[in-house]
Design a protein around this motif. Structure first.
Motif, PDB file in Angstrom:
ATOM      1  N   SER A  32       0.785  -1.211  -0.015  1.00 51.31           N
ATOM      2  CA  SER A  32      -0.033  -0.049  -0.025  1.00 51.31           C
ATOM      3  C   SER A  32       0.833   1.391   0.103  1.00 51.31           C
ATOM      4  O   SER A  32       1.762   1.323   1.004  1.00 51.31           O
ATOM      5  N   ASP A  33       0.595   2.298  -0.897  1.00 49.21           N
ATOM      6  CA  ASP A  33       1.121   3.660  -0.835  1.00 49.21           C
ATOM      7  C   ASP A  33       0.511   4.081   0.659  1.00 49.21           C
ATOM      8  O   ASP A  33      -0.675   3.811   1.007  1.00 49.21           O
ATOM      9  N   SER A  35       0.599   7.744   3.345  1.00 49.79           N
ATOM     10  CA  SER A  35       1.025   9.418   3.070  1.00 49.79           C
ATOM     11  C   SER A  35       0.529   9.958   4.588  1.00 49.79           C
ATOM     12  O   SER A  35       0.156   9.264   5.556  1.00 49.79           O
ATOM     13  N   ARG A  47      -1.719  17.711   2.372  1.00 50.41           N
ATOM     14  CA  ARG A  47      -0.854  16.354   2.283  1.00 50.41           C
ATOM     15  C   ARG A  47       0.674  16.857   2.165  1.00 50.41           C
ATOM     16  O   ARG A  47       1.006  17.771   1.350  1.00 50.41           O
ATOM     17  N   ALA A  50       4.348  11.257   1.045  1.00 49.97           N
ATOM     18  CA  ALA A  50       3.924  10.066   0.811  1.00 49.97           C
ATOM     19  C   ALA A  50       5.031   9.145   0.590  1.00 49.97           C
ATOM     20  O   ALA A  50       5.843   9.594   0.088  1.00 49.97           O
ATOM     21  N   THR A  52       5.720   4.951  -1.486  1.00 48.62           N
ATOM     22  CA  THR A  52       5.254   3.641  -2.192  1.00 48.62           C
ATOM     23  C   THR A  52       5.660   2.620  -1.584  1.00 48.62           C
ATOM     24  O   THR A  52       6.735   2.822  -0.542  1.00 48.62           O
ATOM     25  N   THR A  57       9.340   8.412  -2.840  1.00 45.40           N
ATOM     26  CA  THR A  57       8.846   9.528  -1.928  1.00 45.40           C
ATOM     27  C   THR A  57       8.297  10.823  -2.529  1.00 45.40           C
ATOM     28  O   THR A  57       8.692  11.086  -3.829  1.00 45.40           O
ATOM     29  N   TYR A  58       7.294  11.537  -1.961  1.00 46.95           N
ATOM     30  CA  TYR A  58       6.682  12.769  -2.359  1.00 46.95           C
ATOM     31  C   TYR A  58       6.693  13.738  -1.105  1.00 46.95           C
ATOM     32  O   TYR A  58       6.509  13.192   0.183  1.00 46.95           O
ATOM     33  N   LYS A  97      -3.892   5.965   4.365  1.00 48.80           N
ATOM     34  CA  LYS A  97      -3.453   4.756   3.509  1.00 48.80           C
ATOM     35  C   LYS A  97      -4.115   5.498   2.189  1.00 48.80           C
ATOM     36  O   LYS A  97      -4.861   6.300   1.895  1.00 48.80           O
ATOM     37  N   GLY A  98      -2.962   5.300   1.306  1.00 48.41           N
ATOM     38  CA  GLY A  98      -3.370   5.880  -0.233  1.00 48.41           C
ATOM     39  C   GLY A  98      -2.306   6.928  -0.697  1.00 48.41           C
ATOM     40  O   GLY A  98      -1.786   7.605   0.522  1.00 48.41           O
ATOM     41  N   TRP A  99      -1.801   6.873  -1.921  1.00 52.92           N
ATOM     42  CA  TRP A  99      -0.821   8.065  -2.201  1.00 52.92           C
ATOM     43  C   TRP A  99      -1.286   9.404  -1.873  1.00 52.92           C
ATOM     44  O   TRP A  99      -0.616  10.480  -1.633  1.00 52.92           O
ATOM     45  N   TYR A 100      -2.733   9.721  -1.969  1.00 51.51           N
ATOM     46  CA  TYR A 100      -3.150  10.830  -1.506  1.00 51.51           C
ATOM     47  C   TYR A 100      -4.045  11.057  -0.390  1.00 51.51           C
ATOM     48  O   TYR A 100      -4.669  11.784   0.306  1.00 51.51           O
TER      49      TYR A 100
END
Length: 115
Positions: A32-33, A35, A47, A50, A52, A57-58, A97-100
């Motif tokens: 799971s991505d 964030s 946000r 994040a 992966t 990373t972000y 949970k999730g990239w965003y």
């Protein structure tokens, strides 16, 4: 059911460091991505980072170069290292949970940056 429990918040002086942790359960964390989002007093959700499953990373411009996100897939744990803290970093920090952060978040942990 997605369950995320943050810990590690508290009071830190400007320029100081803090490490936040998030214990994840109820889903397959390793694929799971994940964030981090935060909410400053009187403002909406932001946000800020994040990651992966493989570690890409972000970072939002507001925290880039100061915060570091990491994960331990063996322990189902997400972390956020806060360095060079600023007063504007004050807020509630949520693991999501999730990239965003779209697939559920925890109850949050309060971070206060003040002298």
């Amino acid at each position: 059911e997605v369950q995320l429990v943050e810990s590690g918040g508290g009071l830190v002086q400007p320029g100081g460091s803090l490490r936040l942790s998030c214990a994840a359960s109820g889903f397959i964390f390793s694929t799971s991505d994940m964030s981090w989002v935060r909410q400053a007093p009187g403002k909406g959700l932001e946000r800020i980072s994040a990651i992966t499953p493989g570690g890409a990373t972000y970072y939002a411009d507001s925290v880039k170069g100061r915060f570091t996100v990491s994960r331990d897939n063996a322990k189902n744990t997400l972390s956020l290292q806060l360095n060079s803290s600023k007063t504007e970093d004050t807020g509630i920090y949520f693991c999501a949970k999730g990239w965003y952060g779209e697939a559920g978040r925890g109850q949050g942990t309060q971070v206060t940056v003040s002298s």
